[in-house]
Write a protein that holds these residues in place. Structure first.
Motif, PDB file in Angstrom:
ATOM      1  N   LEU A  17     -10.433   0.317   9.827  1.00  0.00           N
ATOM      2  CA  LEU A  17     -10.880   1.657   9.475  1.00  0.00           C
ATOM      3  C   LEU A  17     -11.623   1.651   8.149  1.00  0.00           C
ATOM      4  CD1 LEU A  17      -7.957   4.143  10.268  1.00  0.00           C
ATOM      5  CD2 LEU A  17     -10.185   3.983  11.396  1.00  0.00           C
ATOM      6  N   ARG A  18     -11.054   0.941   7.165  1.00  0.00           N
ATOM      7  CA  ARG A  18     -11.611   0.926   5.815  1.00  0.00           C
ATOM      8  C   ARG A  18     -13.068   0.455   5.814  1.00  0.00           C
ATOM      9  NH1 ARG A  18     -12.305  -2.897   2.257  1.00  0.00           N
ATOM     10  NH2 ARG A  18     -11.198  -4.464   3.474  1.00  0.00           N
ATOM     11  N   CYS A  19     -13.428  -0.373   6.780  1.00  0.00           N
ATOM     12  CA  CYS A  19     -14.771  -0.952   6.824  1.00  0.00           C
ATOM     13  C   CYS A  19     -15.784  -0.069   7.565  1.00  0.00           C
ATOM     14  CB  CYS A  19     -14.720  -2.329   7.484  1.00  0.00           C
ATOM     15  SG  CYS A  19     -13.704  -3.521   6.580  1.00  0.00           S
ATOM     16  N   ARG A  20     -15.321   1.049   8.135  1.00  0.00           N
ATOM     17  CA  ARG A  20     -16.239   1.931   8.834  1.00  0.00           C
ATOM     18  C   ARG A  20     -17.154   2.641   7.830  1.00  0.00           C
ATOM     19  NH1 ARG A  20     -17.215   0.760  13.684  1.00  0.00           N
ATOM     20  NH2 ARG A  20     -18.310   2.750  13.696  1.00  0.00           N
ATOM     21  N   PRO A  21     -18.433   2.853   8.179  1.00  0.00           N
ATOM     22  CA  PRO A  21     -19.362   3.537   7.270  1.00  0.00           C
ATOM     23  C   PRO A  21     -18.931   4.959   6.929  1.00  0.00           C
ATOM     24  CG  PRO A  21     -20.559   2.410   9.031  1.00  0.00           C
ATOM     25  CD  PRO A  21     -19.106   2.343   9.392  1.00  0.00           C
ATOM     26  N   LEU A  22     -18.029   5.537   7.726  1.00  0.00           N
ATOM     27  CA  LEU A  22     -17.541   6.892   7.479  1.00  0.00           C
ATOM     28  C   LEU A  22     -16.774   6.998   6.169  1.00  0.00           C
ATOM     29  CD1 LEU A  22     -16.999   9.817   8.579  1.00  0.00           C
ATOM     30  CD2 LEU A  22     -14.968   8.865   9.707  1.00  0.00           C
ATOM     31  N   PHE A  23     -16.193   5.871   5.699  1.00  0.00           N
ATOM     32  CA  PHE A  23     -15.292   5.903   4.555  1.00  0.00           C
ATOM     33  C   PHE A  23     -15.906   5.260   3.312  1.00  0.00           C
ATOM     34  CE2 PHE A  23     -12.490   5.828   8.349  1.00  0.00           C
ATOM     35  CZ  PHE A  23     -11.953   7.091   8.191  1.00  0.00           C
ATOM     36  N   VAL A  24     -15.549   5.817   2.160  1.00  0.00           N
ATOM     37  CA  VAL A  24     -16.017   5.292   0.883  1.00  0.00           C
ATOM     38  C   VAL A  24     -15.445   3.887   0.678  1.00  0.00           C
ATOM     39  CG1 VAL A  24     -15.978   5.617  -1.622  1.00  0.00           C
ATOM     40  CG2 VAL A  24     -16.117   7.613  -0.105  1.00  0.00           C
ATOM     41  N   PRO A  25     -16.272   2.901   0.334  1.00  0.00           N
ATOM     42  CA  PRO A  25     -15.752   1.537   0.114  1.00  0.00           C
ATOM     43  C   PRO A  25     -14.753   1.497  -1.045  1.00  0.00           C
ATOM     44  CG  PRO A  25     -18.153   1.538   0.330  1.00  0.00           C
ATOM     45  CD  PRO A  25     -17.734   2.976   0.200  1.00  0.00           C
ATOM     46  N   MET A  26     -13.785   0.597  -0.934  1.00  0.00           N
ATOM     47  CA  MET A  26     -12.807   0.385  -2.002  1.00  0.00           C
ATOM     48  C   MET A  26     -13.189  -0.857  -2.802  1.00  0.00           C
ATOM     49  SD  MET A  26      -9.041   0.971  -0.337  1.00  0.00           S
ATOM     50  CE  MET A  26      -8.684   2.307   0.792  1.00  0.00           C
ATOM     51  N   THR A  27     -12.853  -0.843  -4.074  1.00  0.00           N
ATOM     52  CA  THR A  27     -13.029  -2.031  -4.895  1.00  0.00           C
ATOM     53  C   THR A  27     -11.890  -3.012  -4.609  1.00  0.00           C
ATOM     54  OG1 THR A  27     -11.696  -1.191  -6.735  1.00  0.00           O
ATOM     55  CG2 THR A  27     -14.049  -0.601  -6.706  1.00  0.00           C
ATOM     56  N   ALA A  28     -12.062  -4.248  -5.050  1.00  0.00           N
ATOM     57  CA  ALA A  28     -11.011  -5.252  -4.863  1.00  0.00           C
ATOM     58  C   ALA A  28      -9.721  -4.829  -5.555  1.00  0.00           C
ATOM     59  CB  ALA A  28     -11.480  -6.606  -5.398  1.00  0.00           C
ATOM     60  N   ASP A  29      -9.848  -4.195  -6.726  1.00  0.00           N
ATOM     61  CA  ASP A  29      -8.668  -3.729  -7.456  1.00  0.00           C
ATOM     62  C   ASP A  29      -7.949  -2.620  -6.694  1.00  0.00           C
ATOM     63  OD1 ASP A  29      -6.998  -3.595  -9.900  1.00  0.00           O
ATOM     64  OD2 ASP A  29      -7.870  -1.598 -10.066  1.00  0.00           O
ATOM     65  N   GLU A  30      -8.720  -1.726  -6.077  1.00  0.00           N
ATOM     66  CA  GLU A  30      -8.116  -0.634  -5.303  1.00  0.00           C
ATOM     67  C   GLU A  30      -7.400  -1.168  -4.068  1.00  0.00           C
ATOM     68  OE1 GLU A  30     -11.129   3.061  -6.411  1.00  0.00           O
ATOM     69  OE2 GLU A  30     -11.572   1.750  -4.703  1.00  0.00           O
ATOM     70  N   ILE A  31      -8.000  -2.154  -3.414  1.00  0.00           N
ATOM     71  CA  ILE A  31      -7.355  -2.751  -2.240  1.00  0.00           C
ATOM     72  C   ILE A  31      -6.051  -3.425  -2.636  1.00  0.00           C
ATOM     73  CG2 ILE A  31      -7.568  -4.515  -0.453  1.00  0.00           C
ATOM     74  CD1 ILE A  31     -10.586  -3.965  -0.453  1.00  0.00           C
ATOM     75  N   ALA A  32      -6.065  -4.138  -3.756  1.00  0.00           N
ATOM     76  CA  ALA A  32      -4.851  -4.803  -4.227  1.00  0.00           C
ATOM     77  C   ALA A  32      -3.752  -3.787  -4.530  1.00  0.00           C
ATOM     78  CB  ALA A  32      -5.155  -5.633  -5.470  1.00  0.00           C
ATOM     79  N   PHE A  33      -4.130  -2.651  -5.129  1.00  0.00           N
ATOM     80  CA  PHE A  33      -3.144  -1.612  -5.414  1.00  0.00           C
ATOM     81  C   PHE A  33      -2.582  -1.034  -4.128  1.00  0.00           C
ATOM     82  CE2 PHE A  33      -2.073   2.870  -5.793  1.00  0.00           C
ATOM     83  CZ  PHE A  33      -1.083   2.826  -6.770  1.00  0.00           C
ATOM     84  N   MET A  34      -3.442  -0.756  -3.143  1.00  0.00           N
ATOM     85  CA  MET A  34      -2.977  -0.162  -1.887  1.00  0.00           C
ATOM     86  C   MET A  34      -2.038  -1.107  -1.158  1.00  0.00           C
ATOM     87  SD  MET A  34      -4.180   2.788  -2.113  1.00  0.00           S
ATOM     88  CE  MET A  34      -3.460   3.336  -0.564  1.00  0.00           C
ATOM     89  N   ARG A  35      -2.232  -2.399  -1.282  1.00  0.00           N
ATOM     90  CA  ARG A  35      -1.329  -3.364  -0.646  1.00  0.00           C
ATOM     91  C   ARG A  35       0.063  -3.258  -1.263  1.00  0.00           C
ATOM     92  NH1 ARG A  35      -4.551  -9.031  -0.395  1.00  0.00           N
ATOM     93  NH2 ARG A  35      -2.981  -9.580   1.160  1.00  0.00           N
ATOM     94  N   ARG A  36       0.124  -2.986  -2.568  1.00  0.00           N
ATOM     95  CA  ARG A  36       1.414  -2.816  -3.234  1.00  0.00           C
ATOM     96  C   ARG A  36       2.007  -1.434  -2.951  1.00  0.00           C
ATOM     97  NH1 ARG A  36      -1.793  -4.737  -7.485  1.00  0.00           N
ATOM     98  NH2 ARG A  36      -1.661  -2.711  -8.549  1.00  0.00           N
ATOM     99  N   PHE A  37       1.133  -0.453  -2.825  1.00  0.00           N
ATOM    100  CA  PHE A  37       1.561   0.938  -2.640  1.00  0.00           C
ATOM    101  C   PHE A  37       2.120   1.183  -1.241  1.00  0.00           C
ATOM    102  CE2 PHE A  37       0.047   5.564  -2.317  1.00  0.00           C
ATOM    103  CZ  PHE A  37       1.166   6.060  -2.982  1.00  0.00           C
ATOM    104  N   LYS A  38       1.574   0.499  -0.256  1.00  0.00           N
ATOM    105  CA  LYS A  38       1.989   0.691   1.140  1.00  0.00           C
ATOM    106  C   LYS A  38       3.426   0.229   1.337  1.00  0.00           C
ATOM    107  CE  LYS A  38       0.748  -0.798   5.829  1.00  0.00           C
ATOM    108  NZ  LYS A  38      -0.276  -1.474   6.660  1.00  0.00           N
ATOM    109  N   SER A  39       4.216   1.041   2.062  1.00  0.00           N
ATOM    110  CA  SER A  39       5.617   0.686   2.308  1.00  0.00           C
ATOM    111  C   SER A  39       5.886   0.235   3.733  1.00  0.00           C
ATOM    112  CB  SER A  39       6.524   1.878   1.980  1.00  0.00           C
ATOM    113  OG  SER A  39       6.212   2.994   2.801  1.00  0.00           O
ATOM    114  N   GLY A  40       4.921   0.429   4.642  1.00  0.00           N
ATOM    115  CA  GLY A  40       5.146  -0.005   6.019  1.00  0.00           C
ATOM    116  C   GLY A  40       4.268   0.752   6.993  1.00  0.00           C
ATOM    117  N   GLU A  41       4.577   0.606   8.274  1.00  0.00           N
ATOM    118  CA  GLU A  41       3.868   1.313   9.338  1.00  0.00           C
ATOM    119  C   GLU A  41       4.879   1.921  10.298  1.00  0.00           C
ATOM    120  OE1 GLU A  41       1.030  -1.229  11.250  1.00  0.00           O
ATOM    121  OE2 GLU A  41      -0.100  -1.574   9.381  1.00  0.00           O
ATOM    122  N   ALA A  42       4.475   3.005  10.955  1.00  0.00           N
ATOM    123  CA  ALA A  42       5.344   3.673  11.920  1.00  0.00           C
ATOM    124  C   ALA A  42       4.583   3.861  13.227  1.00  0.00           C
ATOM    125  CB  ALA A  42       5.799   5.024  11.376  1.00  0.00           C
TER     126      ALA A  42
END
Length: 244
Positions: free
Chosen positions: A12-37
């Motif tokens: 999803l993140r790579c779709r043109p519909l969405f604003v690109p994330m920086t490498a730092d933002e991606i690293a933060f989101m990996r830490r921020f995420k707690s799981g999937e349902a």
């Protein structure tokens, strides 16, 4: 259970519909995420008035947001698509102002509510994105109110179908001139302030005019330009949006 999606590999993140994330933002989101349902179709993901411990981004599947009126009637206020955020009001204000119900099987990416303020203290650009998402929700509600007040029944149905079509095409879900359409006609009727009989008649009329049809839980677009004109929507490309 399938393996969880790594933020780095999120399609999803790579779709043109969405604003690109920086490498730092991606690293933060990996830490921020707690799981999937994984959520089966028909499940109420969030209940009006409920306090939710998480925010959730839709990875796949669709849902409807609705408000239960005092007399027991339901008002659908928006449709939920991949990339949308669920539980924002509950996460920031303490309780949900609406319900969210899955209309197809869904996978949700979850983030702990208790760490939301970490966004504001350590990731101001991500915090701005959260604010932007909230503003987009308010804008869509405003457009919906304008639709109910200014468009006739034919224009309302055309507006909803064009909106759904464009969003799913932008998400890469178009296949052979059609997109998934798990919504019931009752969902459309409740969103557009019409009876289900009136909604059905408008859909049939649009199909007979060779513009669009709904068949086999698919929305088939025959003439996007003409339907957009009926809906009074311009043909400009939709703005890109952030994804949490």
């Amino acid at each position: 259970m399938p393996a969880e999606t790594d933020c780095q590999d999120c399609r999803l993140r790579c779709r043109p519909l969405f604003v690109p994330m920086t490498a730092d933002e991606i690293a933060f989101m990996r830490r921020f995420k707690s799981g999937e349902a994984s959520i089966p179709a028909g499940t109420e993901i969030l209940s009006q008035g409920q306090k939710s411990p998480v925010l959730q981004t839709v990875l796949s599947g669709m849902a409807v947001r609705s408000v239960l009126l005092e007399d027991g009637r339901r008002q659908v206020i928006s449709f939920v698509f991949p990339g949308d955020l669920v539980g924002l009001h509950s996460g920031l204000m303490g309780e949900a102002r609406h319900s969210v119900t899955a209309v197809s099987d869904m996978v949700l990416c979850t983030f702990p509510r208790g760490r939301v303020w970490e966004l504001f203290s350590t990731q101001p650009s991500r915090a701005y994105d959260l604010t932007w998402i909230a503003a987009v929700e308010e804008h869509f509600l405003g457009e919906t109110v304008a639709t109910l007040g200014q468009r006739d029944a034919r224009e309302r149905v055309a507006w909803a179908l064009v909106r759904i079509w464009r969003r799913l095409v932008a998400l890469g879900m178009e296949d052979g001139g059609s997109v998934p359409f798990p919504f019931r006609q009752q969902d459309l009727a409740d969103a557009l302030g019409l009876s289900i009989v009136h909604t059905n008649r408008r859909i049939v009329a649009l199909r007979q005019a060779g513009l669009v049809e709904i068949t086999g839980r698919r929305l088939v677009m025959h003439d996007h330009v003409r339907l957009s004109r009926i809906a009074q929507l311009d043909m400009d490309k939709d703005d890109v949006r952030p994804i949490l």
